[in-house]
Design a protein around this motif. Structure first.
Motif, PDB file in Angstrom:
ATOM      1  N   LYS A  83       0.862  -1.191   0.000  1.00 20.30           N
ATOM      2  CA  LYS A  83       0.000   0.000   0.000  1.00 20.30           C
ATOM      3  C   LYS A  83       0.894   1.234   0.000  1.00 20.30           C
ATOM      4  O   LYS A  83       2.011   1.199   0.492  1.00 20.30           O
ATOM      5  CB  LYS A  83      -0.884  -0.010   1.234  1.00 20.30           C
ATOM      6  N   ASP A  84       0.363   2.326  -0.556  1.00 23.17           N
ATOM      7  CA  ASP A  84       1.128   3.568  -0.667  1.00 23.17           C
ATOM      8  C   ASP A  84       1.177   4.271   0.691  1.00 23.17           C
ATOM      9  O   ASP A  84       0.165   4.328   1.389  1.00 23.17           O
ATOM     10  CB  ASP A  84       0.423   4.485  -1.697  1.00 23.17           C
ATOM     11  N   GLY A  85       2.327   4.787   1.060  1.00 21.22           N
ATOM     12  CA  GLY A  85       2.394   5.649   2.243  1.00 21.22           C
ATOM     13  C   GLY A  85       3.383   5.160   3.280  1.00 21.22           C
ATOM     14  O   GLY A  85       3.615   3.967   3.439  1.00 21.22           O
ATOM     15  N   GLU A  86       3.913   6.158   3.995  1.00 21.53           N
ATOM     16  CA  GLU A  86       4.936   5.902   5.018  1.00 21.53           C
ATOM     17  C   GLU A  86       4.469   4.888   6.058  1.00 21.53           C
ATOM     18  O   GLU A  86       5.247   4.076   6.538  1.00 21.53           O
ATOM     19  CB  GLU A  86       5.255   7.254   5.690  1.00 21.53           C
ATOM     20  N   ARG A  87       3.174   4.920   6.414  1.00 19.44           N
ATOM     21  CA  ARG A  87       2.759   4.030   7.496  1.00 19.44           C
ATOM     22  C   ARG A  87       2.776   2.562   7.085  1.00 19.44           C
ATOM     23  O   ARG A  87       2.699   1.676   7.930  1.00 19.44           O
ATOM     24  CB  ARG A  87       1.399   4.457   8.067  1.00 19.44           C
ATOM     25  N   HIS A  88       2.902   2.324   5.783  1.00 18.75           N
ATOM     26  CA  HIS A  88       2.988   0.927   5.332  1.00 18.75           C
ATOM     27  C   HIS A  88       4.435   0.442   5.229  1.00 18.75           C
ATOM     28  O   HIS A  88       4.674  -0.690   4.839  1.00 18.75           O
ATOM     29  CB  HIS A  88       2.235   0.751   4.010  1.00 18.75           C
ATOM     30  N   LYS A  89       5.376   1.304   5.571  1.00 20.58           N
ATOM     31  CA  LYS A  89       6.778   0.848   5.667  1.00 20.58           C
ATOM     32  C   LYS A  89       6.901   0.219   7.062  1.00 20.58           C
ATOM     33  O   LYS A  89       7.480   0.783   7.979  1.00 20.58           O
ATOM     34  CB  LYS A  89       7.716   2.044   5.499  1.00 20.58           C
ATOM     35  N   SER A  90       6.305  -0.937   7.205  1.00 18.82           N
ATOM     36  CA  SER A  90       6.068  -1.487   8.545  1.00 18.82           C
ATOM     37  C   SER A  90       6.514  -2.940   8.619  1.00 18.82           C
ATOM     38  O   SER A  90       6.738  -3.610   7.597  1.00 18.82           O
ATOM     39  CB  SER A  90       4.577  -1.425   8.836  1.00 18.82           C
ATOM     40  N   LEU A  91       6.576  -3.434   9.850  1.00 16.89           N
ATOM     41  CA  LEU A  91       6.893  -4.851  10.065  1.00 16.89           C
ATOM     42  C   LEU A  91       5.821  -5.724   9.419  1.00 16.89           C
ATOM     43  O   LEU A  91       6.101  -6.813   8.925  1.00 16.89           O
ATOM     44  CB  LEU A  91       6.984  -5.137  11.568  1.00 16.89           C
ATOM     45  N   ARG A  92       4.601  -5.235   9.441  1.00 15.12           N
ATOM     46  CA  ARG A  92       3.506  -5.999   8.846  1.00 15.12           C
ATOM     47  C   ARG A  92       3.705  -6.190   7.336  1.00 15.12           C
ATOM     48  O   ARG A  92       3.546  -7.288   6.806  1.00 15.12           O
ATOM     49  CB  ARG A  92       2.213  -5.226   9.111  1.00 15.12           C
ATOM     50  N   SER A  93       4.042  -5.091   6.646  1.00 14.55           N
ATOM     51  CA  SER A  93       4.302  -5.208   5.198  1.00 14.55           C
ATOM     52  C   SER A  93       5.500  -6.114   4.951  1.00 14.55           C
ATOM     53  O   SER A  93       5.502  -6.913   4.005  1.00 14.55           O
ATOM     54  CB  SER A  93       4.608  -3.841   4.573  1.00 14.55           C
ATOM     55  N   LEU A  94       6.508  -5.980   5.809  1.00 12.04           N
ATOM     56  CA  LEU A  94       7.699  -6.828   5.645  1.00 12.04           C
ATOM     57  C   LEU A  94       7.299  -8.301   5.755  1.00 12.04           C
ATOM     58  O   LEU A  94       7.696  -9.129   4.914  1.00 12.04           O
ATOM     59  CB  LEU A  94       8.729  -6.485   6.729  1.00 12.04           C
ATOM     60  N   ALA A  95       6.478  -8.617   6.771  1.00 13.74           N
ATOM     61  CA  ALA A  95       6.065 -10.014   6.960  1.00 13.74           C
ATOM     62  C   ALA A  95       5.295 -10.518   5.736  1.00 13.74           C
ATOM     63  O   ALA A  95       5.507 -11.652   5.271  1.00 13.74           O
ATOM     64  CB  ALA A  95       5.220 -10.133   8.225  1.00 13.74           C
ATOM     65  N   SER A  96       4.417  -9.674   5.164  1.00 11.11           N
ATOM     66  CA  SER A  96       3.651 -10.118   3.985  1.00 11.11           C
ATOM     67  C   SER A  96       4.579 -10.360   2.801  1.00 11.11           C
ATOM     68  O   SER A  96       4.401 -11.318   2.046  1.00 11.11           O
ATOM     69  CB  SER A  96       2.641  -9.081   3.511  1.00 11.11           C
ATOM     70  N   LEU A  97       5.561  -9.478   2.645  1.00  8.63           N
ATOM     71  CA  LEU A  97       6.481  -9.641   1.509  1.00  8.63           C
ATOM     72  C   LEU A  97       7.316 -10.919   1.682  1.00  8.63           C
ATOM     73  O   LEU A  97       7.481 -11.708   0.735  1.00  8.63           O
ATOM     74  CB  LEU A  97       7.368  -8.384   1.404  1.00  8.63           C
ATOM     75  N   LEU A  98       7.793 -11.152   2.904  1.00  5.30           N
ATOM     76  CA  LEU A  98       8.597 -12.366   3.143  1.00  5.30           C
ATOM     77  C   LEU A  98       7.754 -13.622   2.924  1.00  5.30           C
ATOM     78  O   LEU A  98       8.223 -14.623   2.374  1.00  5.30           O
ATOM     79  CB  LEU A  98       9.182 -12.344   4.564  1.00  5.30           C
ATOM     80  N   GLN A  99       6.497 -13.532   3.339  1.00  6.36           N
ATOM     81  CA  GLN A  99       5.598 -14.689   3.136  1.00  6.36           C
ATOM     82  C   GLN A  99       5.417 -14.973   1.645  1.00  6.36           C
ATOM     83  O   GLN A  99       5.471 -16.109   1.194  1.00  6.36           O
ATOM     84  CB  GLN A  99       4.250 -14.394   3.791  1.00  6.36           C
ATOM     85  N   PHE A 100       5.239 -13.890   0.869  1.00  8.35           N
ATOM     86  CA  PHE A 100       5.077 -14.062  -0.582  1.00  8.35           C
ATOM     87  C   PHE A 100       6.314 -14.741  -1.176  1.00  8.35           C
ATOM     88  O   PHE A 100       6.213 -15.644  -2.006  1.00  8.35           O
ATOM     89  CB  PHE A 100       4.853 -12.689  -1.238  1.00  8.35           C
ATOM     90  N   LEU A 101       7.488 -14.296  -0.725  1.00 12.98           N
ATOM     91  CA  LEU A 101       8.735 -14.870  -1.263  1.00 12.98           C
ATOM     92  C   LEU A 101       8.826 -16.360  -0.927  1.00 12.98           C
ATOM     93  O   LEU A 101       9.178 -17.185  -1.781  1.00 12.98           O
ATOM     94  CB  LEU A 101       9.954 -14.135  -0.686  1.00 12.98           C
ATOM     95  N   GLY A 118      11.328   6.167  -1.681  1.00 12.17           N
ATOM     96  CA  GLY A 118      12.091   5.674  -0.537  1.00 12.17           C
ATOM     97  C   GLY A 118      11.344   4.641   0.288  1.00 12.17           C
ATOM     98  O   GLY A 118      11.960   3.752   0.877  1.00 12.17           O
ATOM     99  N   VAL A 119      10.021   4.749   0.336  1.00 11.43           N
ATOM    100  CA  VAL A 119       9.240   3.798   1.129  1.00 11.43           C
ATOM    101  C   VAL A 119       9.378   2.398   0.527  1.00 11.43           C
ATOM    102  O   VAL A 119       9.741   1.428   1.212  1.00 11.43           O
ATOM    103  CB  VAL A 119       7.758   4.249   1.216  1.00 11.43           C
ATOM    104  N   VAL A 120       9.128   2.293  -0.767  1.00 11.81           N
ATOM    105  CA  VAL A 120       9.254   0.999  -1.461  1.00 11.81           C
ATOM    106  C   VAL A 120      10.715   0.518  -1.376  1.00 11.81           C
ATOM    107  O   VAL A 120      10.986  -0.656  -1.087  1.00 11.81           O
ATOM    108  CB  VAL A 120       8.811   1.135  -2.941  1.00 11.81           C
TER     109      VAL A 120
END
Ligand code: NAD
Ligand code: GLY
Length: 387
Positions: A83-101, A118-120
């Motif tokens: 999702k777009d925005g600084e608040r999505h530079k989060s542990l939660r987004s990280l966990a979803s990305l790692l799960q996808f990988l 920079g967020v992405v």
């Protein structure tokens, strides 16, 4: 090392003491048109699969073109959008990305590509650093800030509920591709924020980069910076800015705690103490980070002047150039007591004593311990900028 070719594509090579090899930063106009060729030159054909990480706003504009170009070059490509925005530079987004990988069985010979600001870039770089203890990462920055600052130098990470960038790693990318044409779709406020960081790097680097940045700002309005007859100047400016950042990173890759000399990576925090305080007291809602840094530089310049480090002419020069970047959000109702409290928060995050990055001259930063900066001087500088 720097190279230029006939089509005005610039290449900067950066080596750090800890990374196993140098990586290249390529800068030019329309480079997304040969994204696949660049990837092949950068990571070779040993990499078979790429995961392009982006967000819907950026992917809508550049995603299809990027993916089809990569496929034409023979890569298997998947995409993962945050999702777009600084608040999505989060542990939660990280966990979803790692799960996808993991679910898609990415291996150490595959690679991640950050297509965005920079967020992405920070999230992707951090995921690449921890997934299978490290897989290759490519940075394709699309904001001015990420081109001249965040994509270069290997700082990666995410925010937590306790603050910004509190979990992360130093992890250098395999390569950075800067297509300045992408700035043509960037909202004006994001450009202003990026130019504040450019002024910051100019003020730290010296008269040459500071003047180049000021001249660019004087002769271009944000609406026309990517027009064909202006592109070469934009490429030149970004090249100079990235070269400065690369030089600092080479000298002090990990921002050593015990360094306080003028070549330490810490100097890049010029304007950040007041900037962070402004972001915090307005709950991260009023200022873009770069805009807060714009005000922060003026605060640091006043403090430097009060401490008799910087003279009035240099202060006015810096102030004038910061104001050329565009309108910054108002400081009108900022409460000085809240700002002083926020300085204490910054101090706890950094070390027991706040370190002030100040200026003796344009191009001559100095790092002072909080112990050597009387609180009366800090209050006086606050009064100057908040009045
Ligand atoms: P961002 O990534 O949030 O991007 C800003 C906005 O512009 C977003 O809404 C994005 O979707 C949009 N956007 C991006 N490119 C676009 C394009 N070409 N056209 C249209 N819209 C576009 O913000 P940013 O300023 O790039 O980065 C800020 C982040 O960078 C912060 O999280 C900060 O902590 C981090 N940062 C990291 C470092 C580092 O060394 N790693 C240095 C500075 C800042
Ligand atoms: N943007 C600060 C740094 O890279 O150190």
């Amino acid at each position: 090392m720097r190279e230029t070719n006939a089509n005005s594509i610039r290449s900067i090579s950066i080596t750090t003491p800890r990374s196993s090899s140098a990586y290249g930063i390529r800068i030019g106009c329309g480079l997304l048109g040969d994204l696949g060729g660049w990837v092949e030159q950068t990571v070779g054909k040993d990499v078979k699969r790429l995961l392009v990480v982006s967000n819907p706003a950026i992917f809508d504009i550049y995603g299809e073109r990027a993916v089809s170009n990569l496929k034409r070059a023979g890569y298997q490509v998947s995409t993962w959008l945050m999702k777009d925005g600084e608040r999505h530079k989060s542990l939660r987004s990280l966990a979803s990305l790692l799960q996808f990988l993991s679910e898609n069985r990415f291996t150490r010979s595959d690679a991640l590509m950050a297509l965005g600001g920079g967020v992405v870039g920070d999230l992707t770089g951090f995921a690449a650093s921890v997934y299978l203890r490290g897989i290759p990462c490519l940075q394709v920055p699309t904001t001015l800030l990420s081109m001249i600052d965040s994509s270069v130098g290997g700082k990666t990470g995410v925010n937590t509920e306790f603050g910004k960038n509190l979990v992360g790693a130093f992890y250098q990318p395999k390569g950075v591709l800067i297509d300045v044409e992408t700035l043509g779709t960037l909202p004006t406020r994001e450009l202003t924020a990026g130019f504040c960081e450019a002024v910051k790097q100019g003020a730290l680097s010296g008269n040459k980069l500071f003047r180049q940045t000021a001249d660019f700002l004087r002769s271009h309005s944000p609406d026309n910076i990517t027009e064909p007859d202006r592109q070469i100047e934009l490429v030149n400016l970004i090249d100079s800015q990235v070269s400065f950042k690369a030089k600092i990173v080479k000298q002090d890759e990990r921002e050593s705690l015990d360094r306080d000399d003028a070549k330490s990576r810490k100097i890049l925090n010029f304007g950040h103490t007041f900037g962070h305080a402004l972001e915090k007291v307005t709950r991260y809602r009023r200022f873009k980070h770069g805009e807060a840094v714009g005000h922060g530089m003026i605060f640091a310049a006043h403090l430097s002047k009060i401490l008799e480090l910087l003279d009035q002419n240099e202060l006015e020069w810096l102030n004038g150039v910061v104001h050329q970047v565009g309108n910054l959000p108002t400081l009108k109702d900022i409460n000085p007591t809240n700002v002083l409290d926020a300085f204490q928060f910054d101090k706890k995050l950094v070390s027991e004593s706040l370190q002030w990055i100040l200026l003796k001259k344009i191009g001559q930063p100095v790092i002072l311990s909080g112990k050597d900066v009387p609180s009366s001087a800090v209050k006086q500088a606050l009064k100057k900028v908040l009045s």
